[in-house]
Design a protein around this motif. Structure first.
Motif, short mmCIF file in Angstrom:
data_model
loop_
_atom_site.label_atom_id
_atom_site.label_comp_id
_atom_site.label_asym_id
_atom_site.label_seq_id
_atom_site.Cartn_x
_atom_site.Cartn_y
_atom_site.Cartn_z
N HIS A 169 8.28 -4.16 -9.15
CA HIS A 169 7.59 -3.42 -10.21
C HIS A 169 6.21 -2.94 -9.77
CE1 HIS A 169 9.96 -6.02 -13.32
NE2 HIS A 169 10.58 -4.87 -13.12
N THR A 170 5.68 -3.53 -8.68
CA THR A 170 4.27 -3.39 -8.38
C THR A 170 4.02 -2.91 -6.96
OG1 THR A 170 3.88 -5.30 -9.83
CG2 THR A 170 2.05 -4.62 -8.43
N ASP A 171 3.15 -1.93 -6.82
CA ASP A 171 2.56 -1.56 -5.53
C ASP A 171 1.30 -0.76 -5.85
OD1 ASP A 171 3.45 1.13 -6.05
OD2 ASP A 171 5.38 0.64 -5.13
N LEU A 172 0.51 -0.47 -4.83
CA LEU A 172 -0.77 0.20 -5.08
C LEU A 172 -0.61 1.61 -5.65
CD1 LEU A 172 -3.07 -0.96 -2.15
CD2 LEU A 172 -3.41 -1.32 -4.61
N PRO A 173 0.30 2.44 -5.15
CA PRO A 173 0.42 3.77 -5.76
C PRO A 173 0.70 3.71 -7.26
CG PRO A 173 1.54 3.73 -3.65
CD PRO A 173 1.15 2.32 -3.94
N ARG A 174 1.57 2.79 -7.67
CA ARG A 174 1.89 2.71 -9.10
C ARG A 174 0.79 2.02 -9.90
NH1 ARG A 174 7.91 0.47 -8.94
NH2 ARG A 174 7.09 -0.47 -7.04
N LEU A 175 0.06 1.06 -9.30
CA LEU A 175 -1.10 0.49 -9.98
C LEU A 175 -2.13 1.58 -10.27
CD1 LEU A 175 -1.55 -2.79 -7.93
CD2 LEU A 175 -1.07 -2.69 -10.38
N HIS A 205 11.83 0.48 -21.90
CA HIS A 205 11.88 1.89 -21.51
C HIS A 205 10.49 2.51 -21.64
CE1 HIS A 205 13.51 5.89 -20.94
NE2 HIS A 205 12.92 6.29 -22.04
N GLY A 206 10.04 3.13 -20.56
CA GLY A 206 8.70 3.71 -20.53
C GLY A 206 7.66 2.79 -19.94
N LEU A 207 8.01 1.52 -19.81
CA LEU A 207 7.12 0.53 -19.20
C LEU A 207 7.85 -0.13 -18.03
CD1 LEU A 207 5.69 -1.12 -22.46
CD2 LEU A 207 4.54 0.56 -20.98
N ASP A 208 8.62 0.65 -17.31
CA ASP A 208 9.53 0.12 -16.30
C ASP A 208 8.80 -0.53 -15.13
OD1 ASP A 208 12.25 1.56 -17.26
OD2 ASP A 208 10.55 2.94 -17.43
N ASP A 209 7.58 -0.12 -14.87
CA ASP A 209 6.79 -0.70 -13.78
C ASP A 209 5.31 -0.54 -14.13
OD1 ASP A 209 5.92 1.94 -12.95
OD2 ASP A 209 7.82 2.17 -11.90
N VAL A 210 4.43 -0.88 -13.20
CA VAL A 210 3.00 -0.93 -13.51
C VAL A 210 2.36 0.44 -13.70
CG1 VAL A 210 2.62 -3.17 -12.40
CG2 VAL A 210 2.39 -1.06 -11.05
N SER A 211 3.12 1.51 -13.53
CA SER A 211 2.59 2.84 -13.81
C SER A 211 2.61 3.17 -15.29
CB SER A 211 3.38 3.90 -13.04
OG SER A 211 4.70 4.00 -13.55
N GLY A 212 3.19 2.31 -16.12
CA GLY A 212 3.45 2.68 -17.52
C GLY A 212 2.37 2.39 -18.53
N TYR A 213 1.31 1.68 -18.15
CA TYR A 213 0.29 1.30 -19.14
C TYR A 213 -0.25 2.48 -19.95
CZ TYR A 213 0.11 -3.18 -16.62
OH TYR A 213 0.42 -4.38 -16.02
N PRO A 214 -0.50 3.66 -19.36
CA PRO A 214 -1.02 4.75 -20.19
C PRO A 214 -0.09 5.12 -21.35
CG PRO A 214 -1.38 5.24 -17.88
CD PRO A 214 -0.50 4.02 -17.92
N GLY A 235 0.78 -1.22 0.00
CA GLY A 235 0.00 0.00 0.00
C GLY A 235 0.81 1.27 0.00
N THR A 236 2.00 1.23 0.58
CA THR A 236 2.81 2.43 0.69
C THR A 236 3.88 2.54 -0.39
OG1 THR A 236 4.23 1.27 2.27
CG2 THR A 236 2.44 2.61 3.17
N GLY A 237 4.30 1.40 -0.92
CA GLY A 237 5.31 1.42 -1.98
C GLY A 237 6.37 0.36 -1.78
N LEU A 238 6.73 -0.32 -2.88
CA LEU A 238 7.77 -1.34 -2.86
C LEU A 238 8.77 -1.00 -3.96
CD1 LEU A 238 5.53 -4.55 -2.51
CD2 LEU A 238 6.91 -3.48 -0.71
N PRO A 239 9.71 -0.10 -3.68
CA PRO A 239 10.60 0.38 -4.75
C PRO A 239 11.51 -0.68 -5.34
CG PRO A 239 11.30 1.19 -2.58
CD PRO A 239 9.95 0.58 -2.39
N ASP A 240 11.69 -1.81 -4.64
CA ASP A 240 12.52 -2.88 -5.19
C ASP A 240 11.74 -3.77 -6.15
OD1 ASP A 240 11.01 -3.69 -2.90
OD2 ASP A 240 12.25 -5.49 -2.70
#
Length: 363
Positions: free
Chosen positions: A54-60, A311-320, A47-52
Motif C-alpha cells: 500500500h505504501t511507497d514514497l511516490p504514493r505518500l 474504495h477510493g482509499l486503496d493505498d496511501v495516495s487516497g487521503y485527499p 523510493g521508486t514504488g512497491l506495487p505489491d
C-alpha cells in the motif's frame, strides 16, 4: 501552524474539487513488517514504488502525507520473549535506515516540534510506534530502550492478551490491567511515551485512562456504535478519551468501518464482499467528533497492516479523497487541520517535555 495544499487527485465529491486540504499525519502504517515479509527488509524499493504494497514514497507524496507513525509490529503468535525484542529492534532499524536512505523525503522526528520542522522543510516526519506491549518482554528497561531509539507510542496489547493487559480479541486474564500493567502506563507517562489504546479490551482501556496522567491516543480503531467489532471503541470510552485530551485516530480497515463488511467476514466471507467507501470512513470520523469534539479525532489508516481497503482509499495516495469528503460535508479549514494533523501533534506535544527530560538522563 497549519500545512495546506490544494488537492489535485480525484475528489470524493465535486463540491470539494478545488478545496485547500491540509497535510496528514497518519497514526499507523505497517510498512516495516511488510518489507520484512516481502522485500527482505530492503528499503531501496520504497523510493521508486512497491506495487505489491500500500505504501511507497511516490504514493505518500500523492497522498499529501506530512507525517507518519511507522508501526514496529511483531507477530506474537510466532515470536516469543527475546525473539520479539530482537524483531522489534530490527523494525526500528528499518525505520532509521529508511529515513537515512531518503533524506530529501523523510526526516526522523521524536517530538511535535521536530515533526513540524520536517513538514515545513517539505519532508515527511517519520515517527515510531511499538504495536504491542508483549514486545517489551515484561521489562521496563526494554521499554525505555525503545524510547531512547525514538519510539513515541506503545500499543498496550496486540491481538492476544498478555500477562499484564487484556486484548479486545482474546480472553481476559487481568480484567484490564494488572499491577505491572499500571506500572507500565505510569512509566510510559514518566518517559513521555504515548499510551496507545488500539487493540486493548474495554476494561484495559478504562484502567489505562484511570492511571494515565497524560493524554492518550488510539492509533487505529473505529467507532463500535457504527460497526460492532471488538477492535472498535464504545461511545462512553470515546467520550472519556476526548474529555482527557486524547485523540482517537480512525482506521480504514473495511471490517472496522462497515457493519455489512463485518457481517460478511463473520459469516465466512461467501460471495462478493460488500463495498466499503470513503464515506464510511468519514462517518466514523464524524461520529467521534460528535461524541468527543473535533479536538479528539484523527486518522490512523493501518495501511500494509491489512489486505483490502475502502474504495477510493486503496493505498496511501487516497487521503485527499477523505479530506475532500469531509470538506464536502461542511468541515472548515480549521477543523480539517485538526483531524489531519493538529490533534495528534497536540497530544504528542503534551508528552514531549517528559520525553526530552528522559532523554537528557533526568528522573
Amino acid at each position: 501552524m497549519s500545512f495546506h495544499t490544494v488537492a489535485d487527485t480525484a475528489p470524493a465529491t465535486s463540491r470539494a474539487a478545488a478545496v485547500e486540504l491540509p497535510l496528514v499525519i497518519d497514526g499507523h502504517n505497517d510498512l516495516a513488517w511488510a518489507c520484512r515479509e516481502h522485500h527482505g527488509y530492503r528499503v531501496d524499493g520504497v523510493g521508486t514504488g512497491l506495487p505489491d504494497l500500500h505504501t511507497d514514497l511516490p504514493r505518500l507524496r500523492a497522498g499529501r502525507v506530512g507525517g507518519q507513525f511507522w508501526s514496529v509490529w511483531v507477530d506474537d503468535e510466532t515470536l516469543h520473549g527475546a525473539e520479539q525484542v530482537t524483531a522489534t529492534l530490527e523494525q526500528i532499524d528499518f525505520v532509521h535506515r529508511l529515513a537515512a536512505r531518503y533524506p530529501d523525503d523523510l526526516r526522523l522526528a521524536r517530538t511535535a516540534a521536530e515533526a513540524r520542522q520536517a513538514m515545513r522543510s517539505g519532508r515527511i516526519a517519520s515517527l515510531i510506534g511499538v504495536e504491542g506491549g508483549d514486545q517489551i518482554d515484561e521489562s521496563l528497561g526494554v521499554l525505555r530502550s525503545y524510547a531512547r531509539l525514538g519510539a513515541r507510542y506503545m500499543t498496550l496489547t496486540w491481538a492476544q492478551t498478555i500477562p499484564w493487559a487484556d486484548s479486545s480479541t482474546d480472553e481476559a486474564r487481568s480484567n484490564g490491567l494488572s499491577d505491572f500493567g499500571r506500572e507500565v502506563v505510569a512509566e510510559m507517562n514518566r518517559i513521555g511515551m504515548l499510551v496507545d489504546l488500539a487493540h486493548v479490551s474495554d476494561a484495559t482501556m478504562s484502567d489505562a485512562l484511570d492511571v494515565s496522567t497524560l493524554p492518550v491516543l488510539v492509533s487505529h480503531s473505529g467507532a463500535r456504535a457504527l460497526c460492532d467489532h471488538p477492535r472498535n471503541v464504545p461511545d462512553e470510552l470515546i467520550r472519556r478519551i476526548g474529555a482527557t485530551g486524547g485523540v482517537h485516530m480512525v482506521a480504514f480497515v473495511p471490517s472496522f468501518v462497515s457493519q455489512a463488511r463485518r457481517d460478511w467476514v463473520v459469516g465466512g466471507e461467501h460471495g462478493e464482499p460488500p463495498t466499503v467507501t470513503v464515506a464510511d470512513v468519514a462517518d466514523h470520523i464524524e461520529h467521534v467528533r460528535d461524541l468527543a469534539g473535533v479536538d479528539a479525532v484523527g486518522i490512523g489508516a493501518d495501511y500494509d497492516g491489512t489486505g483490502s481497503m475502502p474504495h477510493g482509499l486503496d493505498d496511501v495516495s487516497g487521503y485527499p479523497r477523505l479530506l475532500a469528503e469531509l470538506a464536502g460535508r461542511g468541515w472548515s479549514h480549521a477543523d480539517l487541520d485538526k483531524v489531519a494533523h493538529e490533534n495528534v501533534l497536540r497530544v504528542l506535544e503534551a508528552s514531549d517535555p517528559n520525553h526530552l527530560t528522559f532523554l537528557a538522563g533526568e528522573r
